[in-house]
Design an enzyme around this catalytic site. Sequence first.
Site, mmCIF file in Angstrom:
data_model
loop_
_atom_site.group_PDB
_atom_site.id
_atom_site.type_symbol
_atom_site.label_atom_id
_atom_site.label_comp_id
_atom_site.label_asym_id
_atom_site.label_seq_id
_atom_site.Cartn_x
_atom_site.Cartn_y
_atom_site.Cartn_z
ATOM 1 C CB SER A 99 -0.921 -0.016 1.225
ATOM 2 O OG SER A 99 -0.172 -0.180 2.427
ATOM 3 C CG PHE A 141 9.737 14.487 6.821
ATOM 4 C CD1 PHE A 141 9.133 15.712 7.062
ATOM 5 C CD2 PHE A 141 9.613 13.932 5.558
ATOM 6 C CE1 PHE A 141 8.424 16.375 6.071
ATOM 7 C CE2 PHE A 141 8.908 14.573 4.553
ATOM 8 C CZ PHE A 141 8.313 15.808 4.812
ATOM 9 C CG HIS A 177 1.759 2.038 4.373
ATOM 10 N ND1 HIS A 177 0.566 1.982 3.693
ATOM 11 C CD2 HIS A 177 1.839 3.298 4.885
ATOM 12 C CE1 HIS A 177 -0.056 3.150 3.799
ATOM 13 N NE2 HIS A 177 0.697 3.966 4.509
#
Length: 288
Positions: A12, A213, A263
Site C-alpha cells: 500500500s 521529518f 506501506h
Amino acid sequence: MNSQRAYPKSFSFELFPPKTEAAELALKNTVAQLRQINPSYCSVTFGAGGSTREKTFETVVSIQEGMGIACAPHISCIASTRSHIREMLDAYREQGIKRIVALRGDMPSGMLTTGELRYANELVEFIRQETGNDFHVEVAGYPEVHPQAANAEKDLLNFKRKVEAGADSAITQYFYNAEAYFRFIDDCEKQNINIPIVPGIMPITNYTQLARFSELCGADIPRWIRKRLEVFGDDRVTIRTFGIDVVSKLCRRLLEQGAPGLHFYTLNQSDATLAIWHNLGLHGNNPA
C-alpha cells in the site's frame, strides 16, 4: 517474526491531500503510476487537528470512485469531538469506505485542549462502539519508540491498548534499521499481540527533508547513511540512486524475514516507490 509470516502480503502507499489545482493534477498522475503496484489500498493523511478534513474526504472519494483504488482515510482524535468523528465515520461509510487509519494526531499550534478523546486507543474503541466491524481499523506502531513515549516498555503497552481496543492491523513509522522492526515484532509476540504489522517505508530522495521529518517523528537515520548523504550535498540524482539502493535492500530483507507487506510513504511522488518496487521484483502484490 514467525507470527507475521502467517498473514497475507499487503502492499500500500500513503498520500496527502493536494492544496492547489496543480497539486491535484500531479496527485492524479502519481496515483495513476502507483496503480502498477496493484495496491491493497492507499491511505490519505489528515492534517493536525483536522485541518485537512474536507480535503481528505474529497481526495479519498476521488481516488476510490474515480481511480478504483480502495482508500483508507486517516482519522485523528486530537482536537476533535465524538460528534465530529461520528459524522466522519458516517460520511465514509456512506461512500463505501471499508478501512480507517486511526491515529491520535498532532495538536494544532495555539490549541490548549486535546479534545474529547486523548489517545488512539480511545479512538479505536469509539470507532468500534459506533460502527461495529464496518471498518478495518489500522493503527500506528513505532519500532524505534514514539518520540513522546516515556520508554520502550510503556510505548509497547500503549500499542497493545490500541490492539485490545479493536485494531485489525498496524502500519509502522518508517525506519532504516531492520533490527528495530524485528525486535518490535518479537516484543509484540511476547505480549500476545497478534495482528499484521506492516513496515512503513520512506524512500530517500531529499536529505534535508528527510532529516527534518526524522527529527519530528523520532525515526533514526543510521550514521553510515547520514554520512553518505551529507557528502552528496545537493546532488539529487546521486541521493536518489543511493537511497533507492539502500531502501530496496531494506525492503528485501524485511520481506524475506516474514514482514506482511510494505506501506510506502510516497510524499505524493511515484518514481522512487516504483523504482524500489521493480528492484524487488514484485508484481501484482506478490513477490516474483
